[in-house]
Design an enzyme around this catalytic site. Structure first.
Site, PDB file in Angstrom:
ATOM      1  CE  LYS A  76     -15.024  13.237  -2.946  1.00  0.00           C
ATOM      2  NZ  LYS A  76     -13.837  12.478  -2.488  1.00  0.00           N
TER       3      LYS A  76
ATOM      4  CE  LYS B 140     -13.879  11.364   2.316  1.00  0.00           C
ATOM      5  NZ  LYS B 140     -13.947  10.210   1.394  1.00  0.00           N
TER       6      LYS B 140
ATOM      7  NE  ARG C  85      -2.580  -1.072   3.581  1.00  0.00           N
ATOM      8  CZ  ARG C  85      -2.546  -2.217   4.261  1.00  0.00           C
ATOM      9  NH1 ARG C  85      -2.942  -3.349   3.670  1.00  0.00           N
ATOM     10  NH2 ARG C  85      -2.111  -2.261   5.517  1.00  0.00           N
TER      11      ARG C  85
END
Length: 341
Positions: free
Chosen positions: A219, A136, A46
């Site tokens: 968003k 977010k 990752r």
């Protein structure tokens, strides 16, 4: 709260011709992505994958900000450089996903509430120390079979507002993400109606929570037909309905709007964004992208976990970032995709 700093960060996140890379997949989500390309989802893999994205200098020229996951914001590249530092050196802003995912909403059939408010202030303080300048939080809604309920919309709008207020209180610019899902068989009319309702309730709660609109980014989903709909609306209709809803619901004080791709194909997400900007160059907010899969599917496939494939994967990422950067200014066209192919 330093509103000038929040405003500066939000403006930089939605700068003309740039957009946001959503690299905040949870460990479970990125495992699904890696399974498709035959790569084990280890911490090193990752790390290596995200490192080559952030080192893609040509691609990162079109990226204003990068949303990270808790694991990623703490990771270092193979040479010991923090990944956050790589993002900053590329001229981009590091951000962080702070919600803790969705759980079933009690007594509300097949609906969810996003959790993570408890302890959020302390996590924001830590993430700011690690380099995050924005955050977010995502809420999701289903536009079919009589859903969403008011209970679902109100509960998630309230959570989004509390999150956004906490972010601003800690001088972190919030991305507010209310997503009407596109996984079902609903027509575009249903998508439009639910999106309008969700946005109106979200901004009402942001007002009640004293969130400063000049220090945030929205968003949202695009207004789109469900993926399983018998008849799906075309690019121009999606663009016009989306802009109509935004004009009805989003105050002009909001700094910018960065759309999620929501499972659209790469070119579909680009075409929709371009159509909005080409037809409406004088909106009160910039319209740009905050894409995850629509920016990453091509480089993931090109990479497939092999070091020798990194240059090709970086080229694939650069291409998609450039295409969406053009779409954010209304200057993309399908021929550019064919030329690249």
């Amino acid at each position: 709260m330093n509103i000038d700093e929040l405003n500066r960060v939000a403006k930089a996140m939605t700068a003309k011709g740039k957009g946001i890379l959503a690299a905040d997949e949870s460990s479970g989500t990125i495992k699904k992505r890696f399974d498709k390309i035959g790569v084990d989802s280890t911490e090193d893999n990752r790390r290596d994958y995200r490192e080559f994205l952030f080192r893609s200098r040509d691609g990162m020229k079109h990226i204003s900000g990068v949303i990270l996951y808790d694991e990623t914001i703490r990771q270092k590249a193979r040479d010991g450089t923090p990944l956050v530092k790589l993002i900053e050196e590329a001229g981009s802003i590091p951000g962080i996903k702070v919600d803790k995912g969705t759980k079933p909403l009690p007594f509300s059939k097949d609906e969810t509430i996003t959790e993570g408010i408890d302890g959020l202030r302390e996590r924001l303080i830590e993430y700011r120390g690690l380099g995050a300048r924005f955050a977010k939080w995502r809420a999701i809604y289903t536009p079919t079979q009589g859903r969403p309920s008011y209970n679902c919309i109100n509960a998630n709008a309230h959570a989004l507002a509390r999150y956004a207020a906490l972010c601003q209180d800690e001088n972190i610019a919030p991305i507010v993400e209310p997503e009407v899902l596109m996984d079902f068989d609903n027509d575009i009319e249903a998508g439009e109606a639910v999106t309008e309702w969700v946005l109106k309730e979200t901004f009402a709660q942001l007002y009640y929570a004293n969130v400063i609109l000049e220090g945030m980014v929205l968003k949202p989903n695009m207004v789109i037909s469900g993926k399983k709909a018998e008849k799906r609306a075309g690019v121009e209709e999606v663009a016009e309905r989306t802009v109509k809803v935004l004009k009805r619901c989003v105050p002009a004080a909001v700094v910018g709007i960065a759309f999620l791709s929501g499972g659209q194909s790469d070119e579909e997400a680009t075409a929709h964004l371009n159509a909005m900007n080409a037809a409406h160059p004088d909106l009160p907010w910039p319209l740009t992208f905050s894409y995850g899969r629509a920016l990453q599917a091509a480089p993931q496939k090109a990479w497939s976990g092999k070091a020798d494939n990194v240059p090709a994967a970086q080229r694939a990422f650069t291409h998609r970032a450039r295409m969406n950067g053009l779409a954010a200014t209304g200057k993309w066209n399908p021929d550019l995709e064919k030329m690249a192919a």
